[in-house]
Design an enzyme around this catalytic site. Structure first.
Site, PDB file in Angstrom:
ATOM      1  N   HIS A  37       0.874  -1.176   0.000  1.00 40.42           N
ATOM      2  CA  HIS A  37       0.000   0.000   0.000  1.00 40.42           C
ATOM      3  C   HIS A  37       0.917   1.234   0.000  1.00 40.42           C
ATOM      4  CE1 HIS A  37      -2.758   2.977   1.816  1.00 40.42           C
ATOM      5  NE2 HIS A  37      -3.754   2.164   1.508  1.00 40.42           N
ATOM      6  N   ASP A  82       3.439  -4.197   7.972  1.00 42.02           N
ATOM      7  CA  ASP A  82       2.162  -3.520   7.786  1.00 42.02           C
ATOM      8  C   ASP A  82       1.071  -4.569   7.980  1.00 42.02           C
ATOM      9  OD1 ASP A  82      -0.164  -2.417   6.929  1.00 42.02           O
ATOM     10  OD2 ASP A  82       0.620  -1.648   5.024  1.00 42.02           O
ATOM     11  N   GLN A  86      -4.075  -5.250   7.109  1.00 39.86           N
ATOM     12  CA  GLN A  86      -5.026  -6.239   6.592  1.00 39.86           C
ATOM     13  C   GLN A  86      -4.869  -7.589   7.286  1.00 39.86           C
ATOM     14  OE1 GLN A  86      -7.424  -5.271   4.980  1.00 39.86           O
ATOM     15  NE2 GLN A  86      -6.707  -3.349   4.097  1.00 39.86           N
ATOM     16  N   LYS A 118     -10.442  -0.592  10.277  1.00 38.80           N
ATOM     17  CA  LYS A 118     -10.549  -1.781   9.439  1.00 38.80           C
ATOM     18  C   LYS A 118     -10.887  -3.016  10.266  1.00 38.80           C
ATOM     19  CE  LYS A 118      -7.049  -0.042   6.230  1.00 38.80           C
ATOM     20  NZ  LYS A 118      -7.788   0.280   5.009  1.00 38.80           N
ATOM     21  N   CYS A 141      -4.776   2.416  -3.676  1.00 37.49           N
ATOM     22  CA  CYS A 141      -3.544   2.901  -3.039  1.00 37.49           C
ATOM     23  C   CYS A 141      -2.380   1.943  -3.256  1.00 37.49           C
ATOM     24  CB  CYS A 141      -3.743   3.161  -1.560  1.00 37.49           C
ATOM     25  SG  CYS A 141      -4.912   4.457  -1.219  1.00 37.49           S
TER      26      CYS A 141
END
Ligand SMILES: Cc1ncc(COP(=O)(O)O)c(C=O)c1O
Lengths: 131, 409
Positions: free
Chosen positions: B122, B201, B204, B227, B367
């Site tokens: 991202h 990261d 997700q 999220k 993104c």
């Protein structure tokens, strides 16, 4: 329900006018839509010379690129509309012009798609002021 | 699978109709919906004890402070950390990455250094590093992907060297859905160069599967509250205390200080040193409630639910004519997010046609422009599934895609 996919929009999307690229263009410009990565490139041939400034007119124009139905249909309609117009007239065009050419209402996100072609053309025209 | 009949009524938005039709929300990768429990917890703060923290000895302020700090512990244990002070509250995953770049990066990266990221990131895990290497005159390299959308094996060994300071990589791709074997990758990295720091990261990952920072081997982990059923405006940077404790602050001002004199300041300890000013108190409280909600379902069950949906969506989509599905075609190492393109239908138009039936998907580059460039496409459609989605939602998506294809034929 949205009615942005009117017949005139779909026609201009499936069979866009002025699609392609001019050889020996006087000005060229490419611009992307930051939201989707779509790109529109325009090439223009003008009347007169640099001396006539904003009184020069669009003799011919082509566009190409990838885009959604809204951005391609808009590019087709906008390029057709500005043929024969002077650079001064082109710089005076705005979102209302594009919306009335398209005859539809758009949400803010899709408006960006619709305005990409005019923005690209106007950026191209601005080059002639500095060049 | 999860008992969606019990879950769906918890989400007020799913009870609303738009133009008389129910909402089919397939964009949880961008932001999840919020259950009433989370909304109530935040409302409760504003209604009953909505005052500032740390500053008052009066009862209300003590309550607010206690709730804010216990939110920190709740979030810490959710990702397996016993150290609540290793949780720094920020606005979102993006700010967490920027915080690391601005503090750790500022001190540890110089013109000899290189940083490694991947083409599937991202923008939040690319642009802050681009800016850092520009400031420092350092180098930024990328790991490439295979045609299937997995990180290419063997590349890490080739790209890493003694000057590598950081590897910034995503746990789960927000487009391809690929679940990277992060623990294995980190082990390889640390064997080659134990000094390399790893930023994961997990924007997700944390919402969708059990994460245990103890087994992961990472040094930094970032994610966003919105999220994972939580509110917007609150995110998390988990960072090892030993790395953070002596770093310069990110922003300066109130709350992050121990003593201030007219000519100098003694900074506070972690995590407060990195939380300047009044934080998003209601946000932290809401996030803790979201964590409790997910915990009550069980993260292993959440993952199994999503794996089944991923499997069902993949088998349906890959069987369709003129549909290209990106990313691994096996649900086992894949999150419930499916990016695809339909021949002859631009993603914007697909999303717009689906919206006629209140089916919300994302269209564009999500993104991840470098990834789309790598895939040689300008844009894609993306449908993603979460705890409130069912196989019926997948069926409706497939029907909608067929409608759109016919419309543009
Ligand atoms: C993998 C990944 N990283 C980072 C982010 C950034 O999250 P936020 O916008 O909440 O900072 C996202 C959100 O889209 C994401 O999917």
């Amino acid at each position: 329900m949205d009615d942005i996919y009117r017949e005139n929009i779909l026609d201009n999307y499936r069979h866009p006018k002025n699609f392609g690229k001019l050889v020996n263009a006087d000005i060229e410009e490419e611009l992307g839509n930051p939201f989707c990565g779509d790109k529109i490139a325009v090439s223009l041939k003008l009347t007169g010379t640099h001396k006539q400034g904003v009184d020069r007119k669009v003799r011919d124009i082509r566009f190409n690129g990838q885009g959604c139905a809204v951005s391609i249909a808009s590019a087709s309609l906008v390029t057709e509309y500005i043929k024969g117009k002077s650079l001064r007239e082109i710089m005076a065009l705005n979102r209302e012009t594009v919306l009335s050419l398209m005859g539809i209402e758009l949400t803010p996100t899709r408006l960006k798609c619709a305005l990409l072609s005019l923005e690209t053309v106007q950026n191209a025209v601005k080059q002639t002021f500095t060049g | 699978m999860l008992d969606t009949k019990k879950i769906i009524p918890d989400f007020p938005i799913l009870g609303k109709k738009i133009n008389g039709k129910p909402l089919i929300y397939l964009d949880s990768t961008a932001s999840s919906l919020k259950p009433a429990q989370v909304i109530r917890a935040m409302d409760d703060y504003y209604q009953r004890y909505g005052v500032n923290i740390f500053r008052g000895v009066y009862k209300l302020s003590e309550t607010a402070t206690e709730k804010y700090e216990s939110a920190r512990s709740t979030v810490a244990s959710f990702i397996g950390s016993k150290e609540a002070n290793e949780i720094i509250f920020v606005r979102n995953a993006t700010e967490a990455v920027n915080l690391v770049a601005a503090t750790w990066g500022e001190v540890n990266v110089d013109s000899q250094s290189n940083i490694i990221s991947t083409v599937m990131e991202h923008h939040a895990n690319i642009v802050p590093w681009q800016q850092l290497v520009k400031r420092k005159n350092a180098k930024l390299n990328y790991l490439d992907i295979t045609e299937e959308g997995r990180l290419q094996p063997g590349q890490i060994e080739n790209k890493i060297n003694v000057n590598t300071r950081l590897i910034a990589l995503t746990y789960v791709s927000n487009v391809l859905g690929t679940i990277n074997p992060v623990a294995k990758i980190i082990k390889i990295i640390k064997e080659i160069n134990p000094g390399v720091k790893i930023l994961v990261d997990a924007a997700q990952a944390v919402p969708h599967m059990k994460i245990d920072v103890n087994n992961l081997g990472a040094d930094f982990l970032v994610f966003s509250g919105h999220k994972m059923l939580g509110p917007t405006g609150i995110g998390v940077l988990w960072a090892k205390g030993e790395i953070m404790k002596d770093l310069p602050p990110y922003q300066t001002g109130g709350d992050m200080i121990r003593e201030v004199y007219l000519d100098r300041t003694v900074f506070n300890d972690i995590p407060h040193r990195f939380e300047a000013g009044t934080p998003h108190i209601a946000g932290a409280i809401g996030l803790a409630e979201a964590v409790r909600y997910l915990d009550s379902l069980g993260m292993d069950k959440v993952r199994r639910h999503e794996e089944e949906l991923a499997e069902y969506a993949l088998s349906n989509l890959t069987g369709m004519k003129e549909i290209t599905v990106y990313g691994p075609h096996t649900a086992g190492d894949r999150a419930a997010v499916v990016a695809f393109n339909a021949k002859g239908v631009h993603p914007h138009d697909m999303a717009q046609i689906l919206d006629r039936d209140n089916i919300c998907i994302r269209s564009g580059h999500h993104c991840a422009m470098p990834l789309h460039t790598r895939l040689q496409i300008p844009a894609s459609c993306r449908a993603s599934f979460y705890i409130y989605n069912t196989k019926k939602d997948v069926d409706l998506l497939i029907e909608g895609i067929l409608k759109a294809k016919i419309f543009f034929e």
